[in-house]
Design an enzyme around this catalytic site. Structure first.
Site, PDB file in Angstrom:
ATOM      1  N   LYS A 118      -2.077  -1.392  -4.046  1.00 43.06           N
ATOM      2  CA  LYS A 118      -2.615  -0.245  -3.786  1.00 43.06           C
ATOM      3  C   LYS A 118      -2.096   1.116  -3.958  1.00 43.06           C
ATOM      4  O   LYS A 118      -1.081   0.963  -3.150  1.00 43.06           O
ATOM      5  CB  LYS A 118      -3.724  -0.224  -2.751  1.00 43.06           C
ATOM      6  CG  LYS A 118      -4.685   0.715  -2.316  1.00 43.06           C
ATOM      7  CD  LYS A 118      -5.362   0.733  -1.002  1.00 43.06           C
ATOM      8  CE  LYS A 118      -6.208   1.851  -0.874  1.00 43.06           C
ATOM      9  NZ  LYS A 118      -6.647   1.663   0.761  1.00 43.06           N
ATOM     10  N   LYS A 126       0.822  -1.003  -0.008  1.00 39.56           N
ATOM     11  CA  LYS A 126       0.013   0.020  -0.017  1.00 39.56           C
ATOM     12  C   LYS A 126       1.038   1.309  -0.076  1.00 39.56           C
ATOM     13  O   LYS A 126       1.525   1.535   0.944  1.00 39.56           O
ATOM     14  CB  LYS A 126      -0.884  -0.056   1.087  1.00 39.56           C
ATOM     15  CG  LYS A 126      -1.806   1.100   1.221  1.00 39.56           C
ATOM     16  CD  LYS A 126      -2.797   1.125   2.402  1.00 39.56           C
ATOM     17  CE  LYS A 126      -3.801   2.392   2.546  1.00 39.56           C
ATOM     18  NZ  LYS A 126      -4.680   2.331   3.534  1.00 39.56           N
ATOM     19  N   TYR A 175     -15.005   0.964  -7.062  1.00 36.90           N
ATOM     20  CA  TYR A 175     -16.537   1.592  -6.644  1.00 36.90           C
ATOM     21  C   TYR A 175     -17.248   1.525  -7.961  1.00 36.90           C
ATOM     22  O   TYR A 175     -18.687   1.656  -7.813  1.00 36.90           O
ATOM     23  CB  TYR A 175     -16.273   3.283  -6.555  1.00 36.90           C
ATOM     24  CG  TYR A 175     -15.189   3.173  -5.514  1.00 36.90           C
ATOM     25  CD1 TYR A 175     -15.687   3.295  -4.089  1.00 36.90           C
ATOM     26  CD2 TYR A 175     -14.007   3.612  -5.399  1.00 36.90           C
ATOM     27  CE1 TYR A 175     -14.951   3.193  -2.943  1.00 36.90           C
ATOM     28  CE2 TYR A 175     -13.202   3.597  -4.478  1.00 36.90           C
ATOM     29  CZ  TYR A 175     -13.408   3.499  -3.281  1.00 36.90           C
ATOM     30  OH  TYR A 175     -12.665   3.590  -2.071  1.00 36.90           O
ATOM     31  N   SER A 218     -10.040   5.662  -5.031  1.00 36.53           N
ATOM     32  CA  SER A 218     -11.148   7.017  -5.105  1.00 36.53           C
ATOM     33  C   SER A 218     -10.487   7.862  -6.106  1.00 36.53           C
ATOM     34  O   SER A 218     -11.368   8.521  -6.795  1.00 36.53           O
ATOM     35  CB  SER A 218     -11.249   7.493  -3.558  1.00 36.53           C
ATOM     36  OG  SER A 218     -10.078   7.878  -2.950  1.00 36.53           O
ATOM     37  N   ARG A 253     -10.610   9.943   1.678  1.00 41.80           N
ATOM     38  CA  ARG A 253     -10.660  10.657   2.915  1.00 41.80           C
ATOM     39  C   ARG A 253     -11.729  11.795   3.111  1.00 41.80           C
ATOM     40  O   ARG A 253     -12.201  12.061   4.356  1.00 41.80           O
ATOM     41  CB  ARG A 253      -9.024  11.125   3.279  1.00 41.80           C
ATOM     42  CG  ARG A 253      -8.144  10.069   3.313  1.00 41.80           C
ATOM     43  CD  ARG A 253      -6.802  10.895   3.381  1.00 41.80           C
ATOM     44  NE  ARG A 253      -5.650   9.565   3.115  1.00 41.80           N
ATOM     45  CZ  ARG A 253      -4.477   9.928   3.021  1.00 41.80           C
ATOM     46  NH1 ARG A 253      -4.058  10.871   2.799  1.00 41.80           N
ATOM     47  NH2 ARG A 253      -3.753   8.529   2.812  1.00 41.80           N
ATOM     48  N   GLU A 267       7.506  -6.797   1.437  1.00 41.77           N
ATOM     49  CA  GLU A 267       6.473  -6.763   2.235  1.00 41.77           C
ATOM     50  C   GLU A 267       5.415  -7.692   1.814  1.00 41.77           C
ATOM     51  O   GLU A 267       4.719  -8.437   2.957  1.00 41.77           O
ATOM     52  CB  GLU A 267       5.570  -5.450   1.745  1.00 41.77           C
ATOM     53  CG  GLU A 267       6.185  -4.228   2.200  1.00 41.77           C
ATOM     54  CD  GLU A 267       5.964  -3.755   3.832  1.00 41.77           C
ATOM     55  OE1 GLU A 267       5.188  -4.964   4.585  1.00 41.77           O
ATOM     56  OE2 GLU A 267       6.406  -3.044   4.160  1.00 41.77           O
ATOM     57  N   LYS A 300       1.239  10.079   6.119  1.00 44.74           N
ATOM     58  CA  LYS A 300       1.328   8.379   6.318  1.00 44.74           C
ATOM     59  C   LYS A 300       2.532   7.977   5.624  1.00 44.74           C
ATOM     60  O   LYS A 300       2.559   6.645   5.561  1.00 44.74           O
ATOM     61  CB  LYS A 300      -0.017   8.100   5.536  1.00 44.74           C
ATOM     62  CG  LYS A 300      -1.248   8.306   6.347  1.00 44.74           C
ATOM     63  CD  LYS A 300      -2.577   7.468   5.851  1.00 44.74           C
ATOM     64  CE  LYS A 300      -3.701   8.014   6.768  1.00 44.74           C
ATOM     65  NZ  LYS A 300      -4.840   7.224   6.468  1.00 44.74           N
TER      66      LYS A 300
HETATM   67  C1  PBG Z   1      -7.282   3.610   5.262  1.00 44.57           C
HETATM   68  C2  PBG Z   1      -7.759   3.309   3.837  1.00 44.57           C
HETATM   69  C3  PBG Z   1      -7.432   4.267   2.808  1.00 44.57           C
HETATM   70  C4  PBG Z   1      -8.071   3.690   1.820  1.00 44.57           C
HETATM   71  C5  PBG Z   1      -8.739   2.376   2.169  1.00 44.57           C
HETATM   72  N1  PBG Z   1      -8.450   2.108   3.696  1.00 44.57           N
HETATM   73  C6  PBG Z   1      -7.067   5.460   2.906  1.00 44.57           C
HETATM   74  C7  PBG Z   1      -5.742   6.010   3.599  1.00 44.57           C
HETATM   75  O1  PBG Z   1      -4.974   5.193   3.515  1.00 44.57           O
HETATM   76  O2  PBG Z   1      -5.638   7.352   3.694  1.00 44.57           O
HETATM   77  C8  PBG Z   1      -8.117   4.247   0.406  1.00 44.57           C
HETATM   78  C9  PBG Z   1      -9.272   3.978  -0.516  1.00 44.57           C
HETATM   79  C10 PBG Z   1      -9.393   4.696  -1.542  1.00 44.57           C
HETATM   80  O3  PBG Z   1      -8.686   5.724  -1.856  1.00 44.57           O
HETATM   81  O4  PBG Z   1     -10.320   4.778  -2.584  1.00 44.57           O
HETATM   82  N2  PBG Z   1      -7.228   2.719   6.175  1.00 44.57           N
END
Ligand code: PBG
Length: 329
Positions: free
Chosen positions: A252, A198, A317, A278, A208, A237, A221
């Site tokens: 991701k 990730k 989505y 997203s 968010r 990982e 993050k």
């Molecule tokens: C947080 C989480 C995130 C997403 C899924 N789980 C956002 C982040 O890590 O800040 C993002 C999914 C998306 O952007 O569609 N645990």
């Protein structure tokens, strides 16, 4: 002139029926996982401005949409809770409240749409007053304090009946700790879908907004999510998570990281998920709504690209919509 017959790869493209016969990859509804945003109680769908077409759903609507996904052939939904600010804290204890929103919804889904797989997110950001996936001690995310919380959260979701828990927090050692805790309470069949690679991505912005979970207080993050410049590190990982007991590993975001999907599949040959996040969704919608791209065709092409790159399943989505409109069996 060459003395051999002309090579004509186009022969395989002359007619639709031939193209259909030789096509190597295809999308199936069963490949798709629908993420949903849910809030506690009853009420109208709350549109998400930066994700046009997506909304936070109340509990009844969530169950209805999940049933619709199942009917369309989608096999799993991933739940993301919008938690009231009053329930957020530094220690994030609401994350393992057995009467909280997520366990409540999981129990309802397993009662009302029993065959649909329910995937829950294991991470603290929706519950954190700082919007972080981990617990902050002295201004830093404390890995091992966070693990104790994640273990409780995962165990709570499994007790409610979640089919898969999906740690998306990127703390070190969480998969092994979660597996041990699940087994200890008898949840030996609960799968772990690990967000293994990730990245610290700017493509999460609209998500968010959807959960009102952007990091607050300066720290982003990047001390736990991966640096976008790294590829080999993703394989490390993934190796760790598989070693610790992950059943499925995830990459991701999606489209900017197709090389990682490919490398992970090639290197390990294990089930691989990819998350079309997203920000990717927002770009298709923005360009499509402006008439700049053929939105439907571009979405299908992007999803097919994930399959070609080696993904076994795609969180998107678009899952229910695409399954209903284009893949219905
Ligand atoms: C947080 C989480 C995130 C997403 C899924 N789980 C956002 C982040 O890590 O800040 C993002 C999914 C998306 O952007 O569609 N645990």
């Amino acid at each position: 002139m060459a003395d051999f017959p002309a090579r004509r790869p186009r022969r395989l493209r002359t007619r639709g029926a031939v193209r259909d016969l030789v096509r190597e990859h295809a999308l199936r509804p069963e490949d798709l996982i629908q993420p949903h945003f849910v809030y506690a109680g009853a009420g109208p769908d709350v549109p998400i401005a930066s994700m046009p077409g997506q909304a936070r759903l109340c509990e009844d609507r969530l169950v209805a949409e999940a049933a619709r996904a199942w009917e369309a052939g989608v096999r799993a939904v991933a739940l993301f809770p919008k938690v009231d600010d009053a329930l957020k804290s530094l220690h994030c204890a609401e994350a393992w409240n057995d009467e909280g929103l997520v366990p409540r919804i999981v129990r309802r889904l397993k009662a009302e749409v029993p065959d649909l797989l329910v995937i829950t997110d294991v991470a603290l950001d929706p519950y954190s007053s700082l919007g972080q996936d981990g617990i902050v001690v002295d201004g830093r995310i404390d890995n091992d304090v966070t693990l104790d919380a994640l273990v409780q959260q995962a165990a709570c979701h499994a007790r409610a009946g979640a089919d898969m828990v999906a740690p998306s927090d990127m703390m070190d050692g969480r998969v092994g700790r979660i597996r041990a805790a699940l087994d200890a309470q008898g949840s030996t069949d609960t799968l772990i879908l690990a967000y293994s690679a990730k990245y610290a991505s700017s493509f999460y912005g609209p998500f968010r907004d959807a959960l009102d979970s952007a990091p607050r207080g300066g720290t982003d993050k990047r001390t736990y999510q991966m640096d976008p410049g790294n590829g080999d590190e993703a394989l490390q990982e993934v190796a760790l998570d598989l070693d610790e007991g992950a059943d499925i590993v995830m990459v991701k975001p999606g489209m900017p990281y197709l090389d990682i999907v490919w490398r992970v599949k090639e290197a390990f040959g294990r089930p691989v998920a990819v998350y079309q996040v997203s920000g990717e969704y927002a770009m298709f919608e923005a360009a499509g709504r402006n008439g700049w791209i053929d939105r439907d065709a571009c979405v299908l092409e992007a999803l097919l690209g994930f399959k070609r790159a080696g993904a076994d399943m795609i969180l998107t989505y678009y899952a229910t919509e695409v399954a209903e409109r284009f893949l219905r069996r």
